[in-house]
Design a protein around this motif. Structure first.
Motif, PDB file in Angstrom:
ATOM      1  N   GLU A  38     -34.413  -8.548 -41.696  1.00 33.21           N
ATOM      2  CA  GLU A  38     -33.301  -7.878 -41.082  1.00 33.21           C
ATOM      3  C   GLU A  38     -33.507  -6.579 -40.678  1.00 33.21           C
ATOM      4  O   GLU A  38     -32.839  -5.779 -39.897  1.00 33.21           O
ATOM      5  N   MET A  43     -36.864  -7.688 -34.599  1.00 31.85           N
ATOM      6  CA  MET A  43     -35.532  -8.701 -34.761  1.00 31.85           C
ATOM      7  C   MET A  43     -34.904  -8.713 -33.393  1.00 31.85           C
ATOM      8  O   MET A  43     -34.390  -9.833 -33.243  1.00 31.85           O
ATOM      9  N   PHE A  64     -33.493 -15.598 -41.050  1.00 31.19           N
ATOM     10  CA  PHE A  64     -33.666 -14.150 -41.478  1.00 31.19           C
ATOM     11  C   PHE A  64     -33.814 -13.878 -42.991  1.00 31.19           C
ATOM     12  O   PHE A  64     -33.420 -14.936 -43.814  1.00 31.19           O
ATOM     13  N   ASP A  66     -34.303 -10.511 -46.402  1.00 35.01           N
ATOM     14  CA  ASP A  66     -34.065  -9.209 -46.678  1.00 35.01           C
ATOM     15  C   ASP A  66     -35.461  -8.619 -46.582  1.00 35.01           C
ATOM     16  O   ASP A  66     -36.018  -8.635 -47.586  1.00 35.01           O
ATOM     17  N   LYS A  68     -38.420  -5.877 -43.728  1.00 39.13           N
ATOM     18  CA  LYS A  68     -38.839  -5.470 -42.511  1.00 39.13           C
ATOM     19  C   LYS A  68     -39.850  -6.097 -41.870  1.00 39.13           C
ATOM     20  O   LYS A  68     -39.793  -7.342 -41.870  1.00 39.13           O
ATOM     21  N   HIS A 120     -20.932 -12.420 -48.154  1.00 40.51           N
ATOM     22  CA  HIS A 120     -21.941 -12.193 -47.389  1.00 40.51           C
ATOM     23  C   HIS A 120     -21.718 -13.093 -46.360  1.00 40.51           C
ATOM     24  O   HIS A 120     -22.573 -14.175 -46.006  1.00 40.51           O
ATOM     25  N   LYS A 123     -24.512 -13.911 -43.538  1.00 41.42           N
ATOM     26  CA  LYS A 123     -25.419 -14.651 -44.063  1.00 41.42           C
ATOM     27  C   LYS A 123     -25.264 -16.238 -44.198  1.00 41.42           C
ATOM     28  O   LYS A 123     -26.032 -17.201 -44.033  1.00 41.42           O
ATOM     29  N   GLN A 126     -25.380 -17.654 -40.802  1.00 38.16           N
ATOM     30  CA  GLN A 126     -26.571 -18.064 -40.343  1.00 38.16           C
ATOM     31  C   GLN A 126     -27.252 -19.273 -41.172  1.00 38.16           C
ATOM     32  O   GLN A 126     -27.839 -19.890 -40.433  1.00 38.16           O
ATOM     33  N   THR A 165     -22.763  -5.736 -37.132  1.00 37.04           N
ATOM     34  CA  THR A 165     -23.946  -6.077 -36.864  1.00 37.04           C
ATOM     35  C   THR A 165     -24.250  -5.993 -35.260  1.00 37.04           C
ATOM     36  O   THR A 165     -25.335  -5.461 -34.873  1.00 37.04           O
TER      37      THR A 165
END
Length: 206
Positions: A38, A43, A64, A66, A68, A120, A123, A126, A165
């Motif tokens: 994320e 992304m 996705f 959590d 980088k 969340h 999430k 998703q 977002t």
């Protein structure tokens, strides 16, 4: 490689993809699972690729996690690997395994319940979308995920998270576009100032 070799049946792409993949519609004989953190600067690229693939018949999804720009954690990889099996069942490359499908369904529902309990909602939505992409055309268990996703999308809290977002993604895209334009200009003063500014903002969030 997958675009030019028909024997490749599935691809898991970590942190990057091919921007013009949808343009190769006739060669999209494989399934595509994108994995992205994320906080990954790539992304937005993978989201764009996934959206373009929505216009094709290709089985695809974006998972996705959590993080980088890094290797996906084991939990995310396990979902992608399970998806390869489910895609193979849907394409009749392997026999349908009802026990495997049930186990995947139970695990995915548990993740959705945990996301909703933690508020969340993005999430959770998703997760529903990923499971629909894996199960659609394979089992009637997909109905629950479709209904759950529709219900989540009606939640005002989800809509707020979605808007936040989307605004962040739009801002990031604008900044990246500005950087790309500056790459064409040999202005070291700009980059020195910009790097210092980014470093200061990063420290403020640690």
């Amino acid at each position: 490689i997958a675009l030019t070799h028909p024997e490749v049946q599935g691809v898991i792409a970590g942190g990057a993809g091919l921007a013009d993949m949808a343009a190769n519609d006739k060669n999209l004989h494989f399934s595509f699972s994108g994995l992205v953190g994320e906080g990954d600067l790539n992304m937005t690229e993978l989201v764009s690729i996934n959206n373009s693939l929505d216009k094709t018949q290709m089985r695809h999804r974006l998972i996705f996690f959590d993080g980088k720009h890094e290797w996906a954690p084991e939990t995310a990889m396990n979902i992608a690997f399970a998806g390869l099996q489910l895609d193979a069942m849907a394409n009749k490359t392997t026999l349908v395994d009802e026990h495997f499908i049930s186990r995947f369904t139970v695990d995915s529902k548990a993740r959705i319940d945990a996301f909703i309990s933690g508020k969340h909602y993005l999430k959770a939505q998703q997760e529903c979308k990923v499971s629909v992409s894996f199960l659609d055309g394979l089992t009637d268990k997909v109905t629950w995920f479709k209904e759950q996703e529709a219900q989540i999308q009606m939640n005002p809290a989800y809509k707020k998270q979605r808007q936040i977002t989307d605004d962040l993604v739009a801002t990031e895209s604008q900044i990246k576009e500005g950087f790309m334009q500056k790459f064409q200009q040999p202005d070291m003063n700009y980059w020195t100032k910009e790097i210092k500014d980014v470093q200061m903002k990063a420290k403020a969030h640690t």
